[in-house]
Scaffold this motif. Structure first.
Motif, PDB file in Angstrom:
ATOM      1  N   ARG A 228       5.020   9.834   6.107  1.00 34.62           N
ATOM      2  CA  ARG A 228       6.126   8.905   5.858  1.00 34.62           C
ATOM      3  C   ARG A 228       6.357   8.740   4.363  1.00 34.62           C
ATOM      4  O   ARG A 228       7.485   8.788   3.882  1.00 34.62           O
ATOM      5  CB  ARG A 228       5.831   7.553   6.504  1.00 34.62           C
ATOM      6  N   VAL A 229       5.274   8.565   3.621  1.00 38.88           N
ATOM      7  CA  VAL A 229       5.388   8.364   2.175  1.00 38.88           C
ATOM      8  C   VAL A 229       5.845   9.642   1.477  1.00 38.88           C
ATOM      9  O   VAL A 229       6.707   9.610   0.591  1.00 38.88           O
ATOM     10  CB  VAL A 229       4.046   7.874   1.598  1.00 38.88           C
TER      11      VAL A 229
ATOM     12  N   GLY B 259      11.992   7.314  -0.887  1.00 37.54           N
ATOM     13  CA  GLY B 259      10.692   6.955  -1.438  1.00 37.54           C
ATOM     14  C   GLY B 259      10.506   7.454  -2.858  1.00 37.54           C
ATOM     15  O   GLY B 259      11.467   7.783  -3.559  1.00 37.54           O
TER      16      GLY B 259
ATOM     17  N   VAL C 168       1.093   7.721   7.964  1.00 39.19           N
ATOM     18  CA  VAL C 168       1.401   7.047   6.696  1.00 39.19           C
ATOM     19  C   VAL C 168       1.692   8.075   5.608  1.00 39.19           C
ATOM     20  O   VAL C 168       2.686   7.970   4.879  1.00 39.19           O
ATOM     21  CB  VAL C 168       0.240   6.129   6.262  1.00 39.19           C
ATOM     22  N   ALA C 169       0.833   9.073   5.503  1.00 42.14           N
ATOM     23  CA  ALA C 169       0.984  10.066   4.437  1.00 42.14           C
ATOM     24  C   ALA C 169       2.315  10.802   4.552  1.00 42.14           C
ATOM     25  O   ALA C 169       3.035  10.956   3.556  1.00 42.14           O
ATOM     26  CB  ALA C 169      -0.169  11.058   4.477  1.00 42.14           C
TER      27      ALA C 169
ATOM     28  N   ASP D  21       9.782  10.588   2.670  1.00 44.94           N
ATOM     29  CA  ASP D  21      10.828   9.566   2.707  1.00 44.94           C
ATOM     30  C   ASP D  21      11.904   9.899   1.664  1.00 44.94           C
ATOM     31  O   ASP D  21      11.614   9.924   0.465  1.00 44.94           O
ATOM     32  CB  ASP D  21      10.221   8.189   2.419  1.00 44.94           C
TER      33      ASP D  21
ATOM     34  N   ARG E  73       3.491  10.605  -6.258  1.00 44.82           N
ATOM     35  CA  ARG E  73       4.537  11.092  -7.170  1.00 44.82           C
ATOM     36  C   ARG E  73       3.907  11.568  -8.475  1.00 44.82           C
ATOM     37  O   ARG E  73       4.270  12.617  -9.017  1.00 44.82           O
ATOM     38  CB  ARG E  73       5.554   9.979  -7.433  1.00 44.82           C
TER      39      ARG E  73
ATOM     40  N   MET F 203       0.738   4.143  -2.770  1.00 47.31           N
ATOM     41  CA  MET F 203       0.471   5.529  -2.388  1.00 47.31           C
ATOM     42  C   MET F 203       1.605   6.433  -2.850  1.00 47.31           C
ATOM     43  O   MET F 203       1.372   7.531  -3.373  1.00 47.31           O
ATOM     44  CB  MET F 203       0.287   5.646  -0.874  1.00 47.31           C
ATOM     45  N   GLY F 204       2.840   5.971  -2.677  1.00 46.22           N
ATOM     46  CA  GLY F 204       3.979   6.768  -3.110  1.00 46.22           C
ATOM     47  C   GLY F 204       3.975   7.011  -4.610  1.00 46.22           C
ATOM     48  O   GLY F 204       4.215   8.134  -5.071  1.00 46.22           O
TER      49      GLY F 204
ATOM     50  N   ARG G 238       0.825  -1.211   0.000  1.00 44.35           N
ATOM     51  CA  ARG G 238       0.000   0.000   0.000  1.00 44.35           C
ATOM     52  C   ARG G 238       0.861   1.264   0.000  1.00 44.35           C
ATOM     53  O   ARG G 238       0.558   2.237  -0.691  1.00 44.35           O
ATOM     54  CB  ARG G 238      -0.940  -0.018   1.203  1.00 44.35           C
ATOM     55  N   ASP G 239       1.927   1.260   0.804  1.00 46.06           N
ATOM     56  CA  ASP G 239       2.819   2.426   0.824  1.00 46.06           C
ATOM     57  C   ASP G 239       3.444   2.649  -0.552  1.00 46.06           C
ATOM     58  O   ASP G 239       3.580   3.795  -0.998  1.00 46.06           O
ATOM     59  CB  ASP G 239       3.932   2.237   1.851  1.00 46.06           C
ATOM     60  N   ASP G 240       3.839   1.567  -1.208  1.00 44.53           N
ATOM     61  CA  ASP G 240       4.433   1.685  -2.545  1.00 44.53           C
ATOM     62  C   ASP G 240       3.445   2.322  -3.513  1.00 44.53           C
ATOM     63  O   ASP G 240       3.801   3.218  -4.299  1.00 44.53           O
ATOM     64  CB  ASP G 240       4.845   0.316  -3.080  1.00 44.53           C
TER      65      ASP G 240
END
Length: 199
Positions: A115-116, A122, A112-113, A119, A54, A49-50, A45-47
């Motif tokens: 962090r993404v 990221g 989460v937001a 990063d 982007r 979202m990133g 999910r983080d991937d």
């Protein structure tokens, strides 16, 4: 029809802009692919979202560049002497701050937001730093400027400073003040790119 990684990322970006939480299982169903295929294409999910953030960041940056061209053409300065990069960065920050989808994401999933978004390894921050470097280099060359610091260092400092103001309500329990952000960023960039003018 084959659903590509790009299709999934674009779908995620649309959901984020609409203020909708990313539910990967539901997204896989909506796109008509298995969860296994979905995760193989985009990771966790983080991937995803990133990648979606982007994409949204790149589009916002491009709109700011297009706005400059529409208003000032190929000029590197406004009629009052302000560098193109300062104008573009301010437009970028203004649009990000005004995005309802971004505000909903940060309010609903702040940890989460952030962090993404912030990063350094990221998808989002490195791309934004690279975009700043490219614009700083173009402005320095067009205006005949000799930067006092490396453009990658300047870009990193500017992006981090911008983040601290764009997300200040979550990071520091302070209201978002884009006027102060613009004053500080402009002062930093002019000091590094136009040292004689800044003194």
């Amino acid at each position: 029809m084959t659903v590509s990684t790009e299709d999934i990322v674009r779908h995620a970006a649309r959901l984020l802009m609409a203020g909708t939480r990313l539910d990967l299982g539901r997204m896989a169903t909506e796109l008509g692919i298995s969860r296994t295929t979905f995760f193989r294409r985009v990771g966790n999910r983080d991937d995803l979202m990133g990648a979606a953030l982007r994409l949204l960041s790149d589009r916002t940056w491009q709109r700011a560049l297009d706005g400059w061209r529409a208003e000032h053409g190929d000029a590197v300065r406004t009629p009052t002497g302000r560098l193109r990069c300062l104008w573009v960065m301010e437009e970028y920050r203004r649009e990000v701050a005004a995005s309802g989808g971004m505000r909903k994401l940060i309010e609903a999933e702040s940890n989460v937001a952030l962090r993404v978004l912030t990063d350094p390894r990221g998808a989002v921050q490195p791309g934004l730093v690279d975009a700043h470097v490219e614009l700083f280099r173009a402005d320095a060359e067009a205006a005949g400027l000799t930067p006092l610091v490396g453009l990658a260092d300047l870009a990193f400092a500017v992006v981090r400073l911008g983040e601290s103001f764009l997300y200040s309500d979550v990071l520091a329990a302070r209201s978002v003040d884009l006027t102060v952000a613009t004053t500080l960023v402009d002062t930093l960039v002019r000091g590094a790119l136009e040292p004689a003018a800044a003194r």
